[in-house]
Design an enzyme around this catalytic site. Structure first.
Site, mmCIF file in Angstrom:
data_model
loop_
_atom_site.group_PDB
_atom_site.id
_atom_site.type_symbol
_atom_site.label_atom_id
_atom_site.label_comp_id
_atom_site.label_asym_id
_atom_site.label_seq_id
_atom_site.Cartn_x
_atom_site.Cartn_y
_atom_site.Cartn_z
ATOM 1 N N PRO A 53 44.963 32.904 36.868
ATOM 2 C CG PRO A 53 46.199 30.921 37.066
ATOM 3 C CD PRO A 53 45.994 32.269 37.700
ATOM 4 C CG ASP A 54 41.067 30.533 31.971
ATOM 5 O OD1 ASP A 54 42.101 29.852 31.900
ATOM 6 O OD2 ASP A 54 40.445 30.903 30.948
ATOM 7 C CG PHE A 55 39.735 26.435 36.486
ATOM 8 C CD1 PHE A 55 40.387 25.801 37.524
ATOM 9 C CD2 PHE A 55 38.895 27.493 36.794
ATOM 10 C CE1 PHE A 55 40.217 26.201 38.838
ATOM 11 C CE2 PHE A 55 38.709 27.906 38.103
ATOM 12 C CZ PHE A 55 39.367 27.260 39.124
ATOM 13 N NE ARG A 56 37.081 22.695 32.484
ATOM 14 C CZ ARG A 56 36.661 23.106 33.675
ATOM 15 N NH1 ARG A 56 36.514 24.400 33.917
ATOM 16 N NH2 ARG A 56 36.394 22.242 34.636
ATOM 17 C CD GLN A 126 31.136 28.400 36.848
ATOM 18 O OE1 GLN A 126 31.272 27.238 36.503
ATOM 19 N NE2 GLN A 126 31.169 29.383 35.982
ATOM 20 C CG ASN A 127 35.438 33.225 39.517
ATOM 21 O OD1 ASN A 127 35.490 32.176 38.875
ATOM 22 N ND2 ASN A 127 35.377 34.406 38.946
ATOM 23 C CG ASP A 129 38.409 35.463 42.543
ATOM 24 O OD1 ASP A 129 37.322 35.932 42.937
ATOM 25 O OD2 ASP A 129 38.701 35.367 41.330
ATOM 26 C CG HIS A 146 31.996 25.910 41.879
ATOM 27 N ND1 HIS A 146 32.566 25.954 40.627
ATOM 28 C CD2 HIS A 146 30.805 25.271 41.712
ATOM 29 C CE1 HIS A 146 31.751 25.385 39.743
ATOM 30 N NE2 HIS A 146 30.671 24.977 40.374
ATOM 31 C CB CYS A 178 40.387 19.087 63.118
ATOM 32 S SG CYS A 178 38.974 19.470 64.143
ATOM 33 C CB CYS A 183 38.920 15.709 65.418
ATOM 34 S SG CYS A 183 38.395 15.731 63.688
ATOM 35 C CB SER A 221 34.470 26.968 29.789
ATOM 36 O OG SER A 221 34.498 26.259 31.014
ATOM 37 C CG ASN A 244 33.467 33.536 27.755
ATOM 38 O OD1 ASN A 244 33.927 33.831 28.858
ATOM 39 N ND2 ASN A 244 33.638 32.338 27.216
HETATM 40 P P1 OAD Z 1 37.209 27.937 32.646
HETATM 41 O O1 OAD Z 1 38.689 28.051 32.661
HETATM 42 O O2 OAD Z 1 36.634 26.608 32.373
HETATM 43 O O3 OAD Z 1 36.598 28.953 31.583
HETATM 44 C C1 OAD Z 1 36.992 30.298 31.536
HETATM 45 C C2 OAD Z 1 36.310 30.947 30.330
HETATM 46 O O4 OAD Z 1 36.602 32.327 30.365
HETATM 47 C C3 OAD Z 1 36.775 30.410 28.998
HETATM 48 O O5 OAD Z 1 35.661 30.288 28.118
HETATM 49 C C4 OAD Z 1 37.756 31.489 28.512
HETATM 50 O O6 OAD Z 1 37.793 31.577 27.106
HETATM 51 C C5 OAD Z 1 37.122 32.721 29.106
HETATM 52 N N1 OAD Z 1 38.065 33.814 29.395
HETATM 53 C C6 OAD Z 1 39.296 33.752 29.949
HETATM 54 N N2 OAD Z 1 39.826 34.969 30.114
HETATM 55 C C7 OAD Z 1 38.895 35.847 29.640
HETATM 56 C C8 OAD Z 1 38.836 37.261 29.512
HETATM 57 N N3 OAD Z 1 39.823 38.078 29.929
HETATM 58 N N4 OAD Z 1 37.725 37.806 28.973
HETATM 59 C C9 OAD Z 1 36.696 37.031 28.560
HETATM 60 N N5 OAD Z 1 36.703 35.686 28.651
HETATM 61 C C10 OAD Z 1 37.773 35.098 29.189
HETATM 62 O O7 OAD Z 1 36.707 28.518 34.035
HETATM 63 P P2 OAD Z 1 35.254 28.337 34.708
HETATM 64 O O8 OAD Z 1 34.190 28.323 33.692
HETATM 65 O O9 OAD Z 1 35.179 29.344 35.797
HETATM 66 O O10 OAD Z 1 35.598 24.328 39.725
HETATM 67 O O11 OAD Z 1 35.411 26.905 35.341
HETATM 68 C C11 OAD Z 1 34.338 26.351 36.061
HETATM 69 C C12 OAD Z 1 34.842 25.500 37.200
HETATM 70 O O12 OAD Z 1 35.779 24.535 36.707
HETATM 71 C C13 OAD Z 1 35.612 26.246 38.265
HETATM 72 O O13 OAD Z 1 34.779 26.840 39.218
HETATM 73 C C14 OAD Z 1 36.445 25.159 38.894
HETATM 74 C C15 OAD Z 1 36.849 24.409 37.662
HETATM 75 O O14 OAD Z 1 37.107 23.048 37.857
HETATM 76 C C16 OAD Z 1 35.998 24.024 40.953
HETATM 77 O O15 OAD Z 1 37.022 24.434 41.434
HETATM 78 C C17 OAD Z 1 35.064 23.132 41.687
#
Ligand code: OAD
Length: 296
Positions: A53-56, A126-127, A129, A146, A178, A183, A221, A244
């Site tokens: 899953p993505d984050f937002r 930023q991934n 994985d 990250h 550790c 430690c 995002s 995107n």
């Molecule tokens: P986000 O979840 O913030 O954004 C993902 C973006 O990808 C959104 O704009 C979605 O609309 C888009 N998206 C999702 N699936 C897609 C698909 N199949 N094709 C095209 N677009 C798609 O994730 P990041 O931007 O990676 O930080 O988030 C940035 C950082 O926030 C992460 O590295 C993480 C998080 O907190 C840490 O873990 C430090």
């Protein structure tokens, strides 16, 4: 370097560098040899088709689905102050996200293809994985802004922790400590948590986009700084392509910004078709294993 405007570029304004603001035109620009130093900037959206899953994203994003971890707020799972007090939610999540369960996507293969063709200046991801590495993008071309699950260490004395013991701990949802006598600090993968510095490799390369002749932003995002500012470092005349689901981060405000709104695998397939390398793109990664999430 231009100031980002907040509204999209006026469609009647002609592009300065490209013939028009289309994928076909971007492909032609590359085919004609004008783009040989492409920076790619990605986030979680390039891995969603692998099953991560993505984050937002509303409903499906990680931050909407963490109720089971009883967190004070969703981002706490990646917050270093919270981790010091309660590392268990992170290790519960690590069990689900740990590399090895997922296969690279078409978007990862596209980045490898750019590298194979010596067109990739750098991939900023930023991934965490490691799917870009698994797709065959050379390590020296990747900036894991990250961090990643690739290495781990004690958060107190910084002593590296063995990978095999880490794998064991993650598979049992244990919190590793550790091994240094006296430690016993908490061990954490080298993922950058909120409240931590970005890796040296990011700072060393963060001005590289100024020297790029094309920029491709995918599946992010662009909400987390300083990563979110990287596309603004590209010169004004350099084409910036956003692939995107939604428009983000001021992309689409410059004359040569191209918006490819939709699924990123579909977007790169279009671009690869324009480059005449669809077959190479679809070639299996790392033998003939399927791209989809492995069934464990
Ligand atoms: P986000 O979840 O913030 O954004 C993902 C973006 O990808 C959104 O704009 C979605 O609309 C888009 N998206 C999702 N699936 C897609 C698909 N199949 N094709 C095209 N677009 C798609 O994730 P990041 O931007 O990676 O930080 O988030 C940035 C950082 O926030 C992460 O590295 C993480 C998080 O907190 C840490 O873990 C430090």
């Amino acid at each position: 370097m231009g100031q980002e405007q907040s509204s999209p570029v006026d469609e009647s304004v002609p592009p300065q560098t490209l013939e028009d603001r289309s994928v076909e035109s971007v492909a032609k620009y590359i085919r004609d040899g004008h783009a040989k130093k492409i920076v790619v900037m990605v986030g979680a959206g390039v891995s969603t088709s692998a099953g991560i899953p993505d984050f937002r994203s509303p409903d499906t994003g990680l931050y909407s689905n963490l109720a089971r971890l009883n967190l004070p707020y969703p981002q706490a799972v990646f917050d270093i102050s919270f981790f010091r007090v309660n590392p268990l939610p992170f290790y519960t999540l690590a069990h689900e996200l740990y590399p090895g369960k997922y296969r690279p996507t078409i978007s990862h293969s596209f980045i490898r293809l750019l590298s194979d063709k010596s067109l990739l200046l750098k991939l900023f991801t930023q991934n965490i994985d490691c799917l870009d590495r698994e797709a065959g993008v050379p390590e020296d071309k990747i900036v894991e802004a990250h961090g990643s699950f690739a290495l781990q260490r004690c958060i107190e004395c910084k002593t590296p922790f063995p990978e095999d013991l880490m794998k064991q701990a993650v598979s049992k949802r244990d919190v590793p400590h550790c091994l240094t006598p006296q430690c016993n600090g908490l061990v954490k993968p080298d993922i950058v948590f909120f409240g931590e510095q970005l890796p040296e490799n990011f700072h060393r390369n963060r001005s590289l986009p100024c020297t790029a002749d094309m920029c491709i932003v995918m599946g992010t995002s662009l909400t987390v700084q300083p990563f979110a500012s990287l596309p603004s470092f590209c010169s004004d005349e350099v084409p910036r392509v956003l692939i995107n689901l939604e428009r983000v981060g001021g992309l689409g405000t410059r004359a040569d910004d191209v918006l490819v709104l939709g699924d990123c695998d579909a977007g790169v397939r279009k671009l690869a078709a324009g480059l005449g390398c669809e077959k190479e793109l679809e070639a299996p990664v790392g033998g003939d294993q399927p791209r989809a999430k492995r069934q464990d």
